[in-house]
Design a protein around this motif. Sequence first.
Motif, PDB file in Angstrom:
ATOM      1  N   UNK A 125     -98.598 -27.092  10.198  1.00  0.00           N
ATOM      2  CA  UNK A 125     -99.345 -26.944   8.938  1.00  0.00           C
ATOM      3  C   UNK A 125     -98.568 -27.509   7.758  1.00  0.00           C
ATOM      4  N   UNK A 126     -97.265 -27.249   7.702  1.00  0.00           N
ATOM      5  CA  UNK A 126     -96.441 -27.774   6.611  1.00  0.00           C
ATOM      6  C   UNK A 126     -96.416 -29.297   6.645  1.00  0.00           C
ATOM      7  N   UNK A 127     -96.186 -29.861   7.826  1.00  0.00           N
ATOM      8  CA  UNK A 127     -96.118 -31.316   7.957  1.00  0.00           C
ATOM      9  C   UNK A 127     -97.482 -31.947   7.687  1.00  0.00           C
ATOM     10  N   UNK A 128     -98.548 -31.308   8.156  1.00  0.00           N
ATOM     11  CA  UNK A 128     -99.895 -31.821   7.886  1.00  0.00           C
ATOM     12  C   UNK A 128    -100.176 -31.908   6.400  1.00  0.00           C
ATOM     13  N   UNK A 129     -99.792 -30.873   5.667  1.00  0.00           N
ATOM     14  CA  UNK A 129     -99.984 -30.878   4.215  1.00  0.00           C
ATOM     15  C   UNK A 129     -99.156 -31.989   3.570  1.00  0.00           C
ATOM     16  N   UNK A 130     -97.936 -32.187   4.056  1.00  0.00           N
ATOM     17  CA  UNK A 130     -97.082 -33.251   3.513  1.00  0.00           C
ATOM     18  C   UNK A 130     -97.673 -34.630   3.795  1.00  0.00           C
ATOM     19  N   UNK A 131     -98.246 -34.809   4.973  1.00  0.00           N
ATOM     20  CA  UNK A 131     -98.893 -36.084   5.303  1.00  0.00           C
ATOM     21  C   UNK A 131    -100.046 -36.343   4.349  1.00  0.00           C
ATOM     22  N   UNK A 132    -100.900 -35.337   4.157  1.00  0.00           N
ATOM     23  CA  UNK A 132    -102.052 -35.494   3.266  1.00  0.00           C
ATOM     24  C   UNK A 132    -101.636 -35.749   1.824  1.00  0.00           C
ATOM     25  N   UNK A 133    -100.463 -35.266   1.439  1.00  0.00           N
ATOM     26  CA  UNK A 133     -99.952 -35.477   0.075  1.00  0.00           C
ATOM     27  C   UNK A 133     -99.206 -36.801  -0.058  1.00  0.00           C
ATOM     28  N   UNK A 134     -99.131 -37.585   1.025  1.00  0.00           N
ATOM     29  CA  UNK A 134     -98.452 -38.874   0.970  1.00  0.00           C
ATOM     30  C   UNK A 134     -96.940 -38.760   0.922  1.00  0.00           C
ATOM     31  N   UNK A 135     -96.397 -37.666   1.430  1.00  0.00           N
ATOM     32  CA  UNK A 135     -94.960 -37.428   1.370  1.00  0.00           C
ATOM     33  C   UNK A 135     -94.245 -37.711   2.687  1.00  0.00           C
ATOM     34  N   UNK A 136     -94.961 -38.250   3.659  1.00  0.00           N
ATOM     35  CA  UNK A 136     -94.373 -38.508   4.983  1.00  0.00           C
ATOM     36  C   UNK A 136     -94.453 -39.997   5.256  1.00  0.00           C
ATOM     37  N   UNK A 137     -93.390 -40.540   5.774  1.00  0.00           N
ATOM     38  CA  UNK A 137     -93.375 -41.953   6.144  1.00  0.00           C
ATOM     39  C   UNK A 137     -93.163 -42.061   7.648  1.00  0.00           C
ATOM     40  N   UNK A 138     -93.570 -43.180   8.198  1.00  0.00           N
ATOM     41  CA  UNK A 138     -93.315 -43.431   9.614  1.00  0.00           C
ATOM     42  C   UNK A 138     -94.202 -42.641  10.542  1.00  0.00           C
ATOM     43  N   UNK A 139     -93.625 -42.280  11.663  1.00  0.00           N
ATOM     44  CA  UNK A 139     -94.355 -41.644  12.759  1.00  0.00           C
ATOM     45  C   UNK A 139     -93.845 -40.222  12.915  1.00  0.00           C
ATOM     46  N   UNK A 140     -94.778 -39.274  12.988  1.00  0.00           N
ATOM     47  CA  UNK A 140     -94.420 -37.874  13.189  1.00  0.00           C
ATOM     48  C   UNK A 140     -94.923 -37.431  14.551  1.00  0.00           C
TER      49      UNK A 140
END
Length: 146
Positions: A125-140
């Motif tokens: 859930x934390x990582x999903x929210x970060x992805x949606x906020x454009x805060x994640x790069x690359x492949x998770x």
Amino acid sequence: ELAGYLRGLGASEIVPREELAQAEARPLEAVRWAGAVDAVGGAILATVLRQLEEGGTVAASGNTAGLELKTTVLPFILRGVSLIGINSPVAPARIRGEAWLRLAHDLPRDKLAAMTTVVPFAELLRVGAAILAGQVRGRTVIDLNA
């Protein structure tokens, strides 16, 4: 701020998103690309089509920047460019298998490792929210066993 990261993955030039998203009044622009893989669509895809060299192809796989494509037919007629869609979920198993074999053979493992983050399922859930906020790069990768 990600220029060093992208150069480490092999990028030779960093083009700001804003530069590609700017609407251009001219139906054709100076040639900049031999071809492209576009995952965003919208104004960025239109710009890339206007800047594609003669006979170039764009493979489009996404629409995060929008569903509309505001362009003219001139890149297609005067430069003979092609726009093809990637719909991988319905690609025949043979084609998907060939693509996976190419990736396994051609993709440098160190580059893949440099852009991959593994997180435990509890962090989904934390990582999903970060992805949606454009805060994640690359492949998770979500580790279901962690």
